[in-house]
Write a protein that holds these residues in place. Sequence first.
Motif, PDB file in Angstrom:
ATOM      1  N   HIS A 250       0.916   1.063   0.735  1.00  0.00           N
ATOM      2  CA  HIS A 250       0.342   2.405   0.780  1.00  0.00           C
ATOM      3  C   HIS A 250       0.826   3.116   2.043  1.00  0.00           C
ATOM      4  O   HIS A 250       1.393   2.489   2.939  1.00  0.00           O
ATOM      5  CB  HIS A 250      -1.193   2.329   0.794  1.00  0.00           C
TER       6      HIS A 250
ATOM      7  N   ASP B 242      -0.973   5.924   4.948  1.00  0.00           N
ATOM      8  CA  ASP B 242      -2.319   6.344   5.337  1.00  0.00           C
ATOM      9  C   ASP B 242      -2.435   7.862   5.216  1.00  0.00           C
ATOM     10  O   ASP B 242      -1.489   8.583   5.514  1.00  0.00           O
ATOM     11  CB  ASP B 242      -2.615   5.924   6.783  1.00  0.00           C
TER      12      ASP B 242
ATOM     13  N   HIS C 114       3.194   0.659   4.269  1.00  0.00           N
ATOM     14  CA  HIS C 114       2.839  -0.652   4.795  1.00  0.00           C
ATOM     15  C   HIS C 114       1.909  -1.389   3.836  1.00  0.00           C
ATOM     16  O   HIS C 114       1.378  -0.799   2.892  1.00  0.00           O
ATOM     17  CB  HIS C 114       2.216  -0.533   6.202  1.00  0.00           C
TER      18      HIS C 114
HETATM   19 FE   LIG Z   1      -3.044   1.571   6.061  1.00  0.00          FE
END
Ligand SMILES: [Fe+2]
Length: 280
Positions: free
Chosen positions: A157, A159, A212
């Motif tokens: 994903h 952020d 990540h």
């Molecule tokens: Fe994350």
Amino acid sequence: SWDLFLAVGHGMEPSFLAEAMKATREFFNLPLEEKQKYSNIVDGEKLGMDGYGNDMVVKENQVLDWNDRLNLLVEPEALRTYRLWPTQPPSFRDILSEYTVRCKAAANLVFRNMAKILNLQEEHLVNMIGENSITQAIFNYYPQCPRPDHVLGLKAHTDGSIITVNFADAEGLQLQRNGVWYNVPIVPNALIMNVGDIMEILSNGFFKSLVHRVVTNAEKERLSLVLVYTLELETELEPVSDLVDDKRPARYMKIKLHDYMEKYHDTYATGTLAIDGVKI
Ligand SMILES: [Fe+2]
Ligand SMILES: O=C(O)CCC(=O)C(=O)O
């Protein structure tokens, strides 16, 4: 160029960081009934981001993560839901409040330097963030996993943050670069900071949001304390006007942060990237 760096000059003493990690561990070690007092589900319904539990399952075929989480909005203070702030261990609330203030000082230093790198006024990002932007704390607990080859702690994903500040007690975080996964090393007492979607959009693609994931481990459990810096939900998210010109037109559509976050949560659940949906 890695969209992530390790920060050592953040001003927090090792003893304070150890205390924060200890309080987090003590919370996750509580019996389930105790932790469920802070559940993110009330009467069978998930009402908001805050609280203890797993991420919401929104799709039939959603891939689940091998982790347990506690989400708490920490800034602005007026929006905190103290009902969901653990009272066990007794130090938890005070430590989280102090951690919030001290990480913000480190984050502000980064915002000032990122503004300079973008040739903006040093205070540009700090002023934009102001007093009312939302900072979310996410406590992640990854139990030992008998089949690490089959399960991720957290699927790939980006952020939904400007930047994310992470303090983890073991390796497990991996970043993707040119299609290859790399382990992020643990440097004692260093904070891991990475670029998120909001910064990619504000910087008109100069900074890239880091893809990540977290892998699981058969031998040991893992904890991370994550602070996600965002803006006010009413903000119209778009590249900073000084970073848009004929040579470099806007690469991202304008969208209200609130609407972006809705897209973010849906795409997160299915393992796709919200940022791809606003690229021009
Ligand atoms: Fe994350
Ligand atoms: O556990 C970690 O180190 C990373 C957690 C993470 O990526 C997140 O909470 O968004």
